[in-house]
Scaffold this motif. Sequence first.
Motif, PDB file in Angstrom:
ATOM      1  N   GLN A 285      50.789  41.958  28.527  1.00 36.27           N
ATOM      2  CA  GLN A 285      50.408  41.229  29.557  1.00 36.27           C
ATOM      3  C   GLN A 285      51.427  40.255  29.822  1.00 36.27           C
ATOM      4  O   GLN A 285      51.918  39.591  29.041  1.00 36.27           O
ATOM      5  CB  GLN A 285      49.006  40.478  29.538  1.00 36.27           C
ATOM      6  CG  GLN A 285      47.766  41.355  29.720  1.00 36.27           C
ATOM      7  CD  GLN A 285      46.423  40.528  29.766  1.00 36.27           C
ATOM      8  OE1 GLN A 285      46.352  39.276  29.233  1.00 36.27           O
ATOM      9  NE2 GLN A 285      45.505  41.033  30.402  1.00 36.27           N
TER      10      GLN A 285
ATOM     11  N   ILE B 158      50.028  36.736  34.383  1.00 44.06           N
ATOM     12  CA  ILE B 158      48.545  36.930  34.270  1.00 44.06           C
ATOM     13  C   ILE B 158      47.805  36.116  33.449  1.00 44.06           C
ATOM     14  O   ILE B 158      46.891  35.585  33.660  1.00 44.06           O
ATOM     15  CB  ILE B 158      48.461  38.371  33.891  1.00 44.06           C
ATOM     16  CG1 ILE B 158      49.182  39.491  35.090  1.00 44.06           C
ATOM     17  CG2 ILE B 158      47.190  38.887  33.819  1.00 44.06           C
ATOM     18  CD1 ILE B 158      48.450  39.320  36.359  1.00 44.06           C
TER      19      ILE B 158
ATOM     20  N   VAL C 204      44.010  38.836  42.772  1.00 45.98           N
ATOM     21  CA  VAL C 204      43.105  38.147  42.050  1.00 45.98           C
ATOM     22  C   VAL C 204      41.541  38.525  42.679  1.00 45.98           C
ATOM     23  O   VAL C 204      41.471  38.161  43.974  1.00 45.98           O
ATOM     24  CB  VAL C 204      43.214  36.421  42.170  1.00 45.98           C
ATOM     25  CG1 VAL C 204      41.996  35.616  41.308  1.00 45.98           C
ATOM     26  CG2 VAL C 204      44.517  36.196  41.485  1.00 45.98           C
TER      27      VAL C 204
ATOM     28  N   GLU D  57      38.878  40.071  38.153  1.00 45.98           N
ATOM     29  CA  GLU D  57      40.183  40.834  37.715  1.00 45.98           C
ATOM     30  C   GLU D  57      41.221  39.961  38.215  1.00 45.98           C
ATOM     31  O   GLU D  57      41.263  39.424  39.312  1.00 45.98           O
ATOM     32  CB  GLU D  57      40.156  42.217  38.356  1.00 45.98           C
ATOM     33  CG  GLU D  57      41.401  42.945  38.210  1.00 45.98           C
ATOM     34  CD  GLU D  57      41.402  44.384  38.992  1.00 45.98           C
ATOM     35  OE1 GLU D  57      42.461  44.855  39.504  1.00 45.98           O
ATOM     36  OE2 GLU D  57      40.302  44.844  39.281  1.00 45.98           O
ATOM     37  N   ILE D  58      42.246  40.017  37.452  1.00 48.21           N
ATOM     38  CA  ILE D  58      43.608  39.397  37.819  1.00 48.21           C
ATOM     39  C   ILE D  58      44.695  40.310  37.443  1.00 48.21           C
ATOM     40  O   ILE D  58      44.752  40.762  36.311  1.00 48.21           O
ATOM     41  CB  ILE D  58      44.035  38.156  37.126  1.00 48.21           C
ATOM     42  CG1 ILE D  58      42.643  37.087  37.539  1.00 48.21           C
ATOM     43  CG2 ILE D  58      45.378  37.503  37.541  1.00 48.21           C
ATOM     44  CD1 ILE D  58      43.051  35.621  36.738  1.00 48.21           C
ATOM     45  N   SER D  59      45.259  41.188  38.204  1.00 44.94           N
ATOM     46  CA  SER D  59      46.198  42.345  37.909  1.00 44.94           C
ATOM     47  C   SER D  59      47.658  42.249  38.536  1.00 44.94           C
ATOM     48  O   SER D  59      47.400  41.521  39.570  1.00 44.94           O
ATOM     49  CB  SER D  59      45.541  43.602  38.317  1.00 44.94           C
ATOM     50  OG  SER D  59      45.312  43.652  39.317  1.00 44.94           O
TER      51      SER D  59
ATOM     52  N   LYS E 254      45.027  33.533  34.346  1.00 45.27           N
ATOM     53  CA  LYS E 254      43.739  33.618  33.854  1.00 45.27           C
ATOM     54  C   LYS E 254      43.145  32.436  33.270  1.00 45.27           C
ATOM     55  O   LYS E 254      41.986  32.020  33.558  1.00 45.27           O
ATOM     56  CB  LYS E 254      43.422  34.752  32.549  1.00 45.27           C
ATOM     57  CG  LYS E 254      43.515  36.206  33.382  1.00 45.27           C
ATOM     58  CD  LYS E 254      43.563  37.060  32.036  1.00 45.27           C
ATOM     59  CE  LYS E 254      43.530  38.505  32.754  1.00 45.27           C
ATOM     60  NZ  LYS E 254      43.298  39.747  31.648  1.00 45.27           N
ATOM     61  N   LYS E 255      44.283  31.697  32.663  1.00 44.25           N
ATOM     62  CA  LYS E 255      43.604  30.272  32.070  1.00 44.25           C
ATOM     63  C   LYS E 255      43.237  29.232  33.423  1.00 44.25           C
ATOM     64  O   LYS E 255      42.340  28.621  33.235  1.00 44.25           O
ATOM     65  CB  LYS E 255      44.705  29.549  31.065  1.00 44.25           C
ATOM     66  CG  LYS E 255      44.414  28.384  30.472  1.00 44.25           C
ATOM     67  CD  LYS E 255      45.532  27.997  29.495  1.00 44.25           C
ATOM     68  CE  LYS E 255      46.434  28.558  29.377  1.00 44.25           C
ATOM     69  NZ  LYS E 255      47.590  28.238  28.616  1.00 44.25           N
TER      70      LYS E 255
ATOM     71  N   ALA F 246      40.182  30.324  35.505  1.00 44.00           N
ATOM     72  CA  ALA F 246      38.816  30.332  34.981  1.00 44.00           C
ATOM     73  C   ALA F 246      37.694  29.792  35.696  1.00 44.00           C
ATOM     74  O   ALA F 246      36.801  30.407  35.722  1.00 44.00           O
ATOM     75  CB  ALA F 246      39.163  30.136  33.533  1.00 44.00           C
TER      76      ALA F 246
END
Length: 134
Positions: free
Chosen positions: A22, A26, A50, A40-42, A30-31, A34
């Motif tokens: 990753q 990303i 996001v 999803e985060i892609s 994600k952190k 949160a």
Amino acid sequence: MKRLNAFILGTALATSLSVSAQSTDIVTLKKKLAPWQPTEISQKDDQITVALPDKNVSSEVYSLLISNTCTPIWTKDAPANYLNGIKQINVVNKFKASGYSFENPLNVCKEMGDLMEKPAEVKMLSNTHLYKAK
């Protein structure tokens, strides 16, 4: 039993490889995002998506989410190359059908960090457009 052990070992290895593969963008997002519990985060090419768990993305949630995205840049907490090469961050609903797109996030975040609250918001909104799925 030997096959089961091999399967479990293979699954664990594949999972660890995918996590380590990753991008730092990303992992950081994600952190930082949160609290919004994104589903999803892609990343695909030069865009990050996001997906939030709601039917609609409000402008207030979008603004707060972008602020949290920029925070590591403002606090000089960002990993090396954070958002480098990313042209757009799409913040979309749970259906990935509608939302907002934030253009040139790295440069705009840097510029926003030098501004007061209202001018920073204007800068963010001037680099935002509506997202509609194709």
